[in-house]
Design a protein around this motif. Structure first.
Motif, mmCIF file in Angstrom:
data_model
loop_
_atom_site.group_PDB
_atom_site.id
_atom_site.type_symbol
_atom_site.label_atom_id
_atom_site.label_comp_id
_atom_site.label_asym_id
_atom_site.label_seq_id
_atom_site.Cartn_x
_atom_site.Cartn_y
_atom_site.Cartn_z
ATOM 1 N N ILE A 14 89.830 34.358 0.337
ATOM 2 C CA ILE A 14 90.429 34.017 1.626
ATOM 3 C C ILE A 14 90.850 32.549 1.593
ATOM 4 O O ILE A 14 90.083 31.674 1.204
ATOM 5 N N GLU A 15 92.090 32.297 2.007
ATOM 6 C CA GLU A 15 92.637 30.948 1.915
ATOM 7 C C GLU A 15 91.908 29.971 2.833
ATOM 8 O O GLU A 15 91.536 28.882 2.439
ATOM 9 N N LYS A 16 91.726 30.351 4.080
ATOM 10 C CA LYS A 16 91.035 29.480 5.028
ATOM 11 C C LYS A 16 90.174 30.334 5.950
ATOM 12 O O LYS A 16 90.697 31.145 6.712
ATOM 13 N N VAL A 17 88.864 30.141 5.866
ATOM 14 C CA VAL A 17 87.946 30.914 6.687
ATOM 15 C C VAL A 17 87.758 30.204 8.025
ATOM 16 O O VAL A 17 87.397 29.026 8.078
ATOM 17 N N THR A 18 88.041 30.914 9.096
ATOM 18 C CA THR A 18 87.867 30.360 10.438
ATOM 19 C C THR A 18 86.875 31.232 11.198
ATOM 20 O O THR A 18 87.042 32.442 11.282
ATOM 21 N N THR A 19 85.845 30.612 11.719
ATOM 22 C CA THR A 19 84.821 31.349 12.445
ATOM 23 C C THR A 19 84.574 30.686 13.791
ATOM 24 O O THR A 19 85.018 29.578 14.055
ATOM 25 N N ARG A 20 83.834 31.359 14.652
ATOM 26 C CA ARG A 20 83.446 30.784 15.922
ATOM 27 C C ARG A 20 81.973 31.075 16.182
ATOM 28 O O ARG A 20 81.384 31.986 15.576
ATOM 29 N N GLU A 21 81.396 30.317 17.051
ATOM 30 C CA GLU A 21 79.999 30.517 17.388
ATOM 31 C C GLU A 21 79.815 31.879 18.021
ATOM 32 O O GLU A 21 80.647 32.344 18.821
ATOM 33 N N ARG A 22 78.725 32.533 17.664
ATOM 34 C CA ARG A 22 78.430 33.836 18.258
ATOM 35 C C ARG A 22 78.046 33.634 19.736
ATOM 36 O O ARG A 22 77.219 32.781 20.070
ATOM 37 N N GLU A 23 78.659 34.428 20.574
ATOM 38 C CA GLU A 23 78.364 34.315 22.001
ATOM 39 C C GLU A 23 77.079 35.045 22.342
ATOM 40 O O GLU A 23 76.833 36.160 21.861
#
Length: 234
Positions: A223-232
């Motif tokens: 994957i070129e750029k992994v973007t994640t967010r905080e789990r709600e």
């Protein structure tokens, strides 16, 4: 002529030379011929002109050839994910010819179709148009772009048969189909080689007449750029 090769190095045997032009399919890290890129790096060939949508990332894809200083010039439309590319370009170590993305795709398609040049409105009035022929059609200004042909095209497909008919999967179709037609020699790496007659002729994206050698590869599919967010949480 035997098209199926045992590995990427064998698939490129006798095709590489210093100062050559190589087209490399892919978009970001999707649909890139990663095995063939590694084999080019390991060959030590240098002073390459590489035509590709982008230059991969620093430690994968075409970024590997930048690490080893094997690339002299890039023809690309996007290079924003590669810090080494940026460093070499800003320091004057690497030549760069920027192309609008659609223009780059059409230049490859035109080269494969035997079309030496075409006019487009894209880039008129910008630095892209500097030094290029301008012409008016129906009151609109266009610039002349030339078709591209490479000494070698390396592409990645999902499936290929024993004769080199290719099918690309979804986004991996990107630049691969156009570039496969524009190489004086085209080498394809695929995820699966199937018997002749297994592919529906109506679904073939690149006919075997354009493919000189084919090899089954092993793919990391990074994957070129992994973007994640905080789990709600509730």
């Amino acid at each position: 002529m035997k098209k199926i090769q045992n590995d990427a190095a064998s698939a490129l045997d006798g095709l590489l030379f210093d100062g050559m032009t190589i087209m490399a399919g892919g978009f970001g890290l999707c649909g890139i011929p990663e095995n063939l890129i590694v084999a080019i790096r390991d060959s030590g060939v240098k002073d390459l002109t590489v035509i590709s949508n982008n230059a991969g990332v620093d430690d994968f894809g075409l970024g590997l050839l930048l690490q080893t200083r094997q690339v002299k010039k890039m023809l690309s439309s996007y290079v924003g994910e590669n810090k080494e590319f940026e460093r070499q370009y800003l320091s004057g170590e690497l030549e760069l010819e920027f192309n609008p993305q659609g223009t780059l795709a059409e230049r490859c398609r035109a080269g494969g179709a035997g079309i030496p040049g075409f006019y487009t409105k894209t880039g008129v009035g910008t630095r892209i148009a500097e030094g290029k022929e301008h012409k008016e059609f129906n009151g609109e200004t266009y610039i002349l772009e030339t078709g591209l042909v490479a000494d070698l095209a390396i592409v990645k497909a999902w499936k290929g048969d024993e004769q080199g008919n290719l099918i690309y999967r979804r986004t991996a179709r990107n630049f691969n189909a156009d570039m496969a037609t524009a190489g004086k020699v085209t080498v394809a790496e695929v995820e699966e080689i199937v018997p002749l007659g297994s592919l529906d002729p109506n679904n073939i994206h690149t006919p075997s007449v354009f493919v000189h050698r084919i090899v089954k590869g092993e793919f990391e599919k990074r994957i070129e750029k992994v973007t994640t967010r905080e789990r709600e949480t509730a």
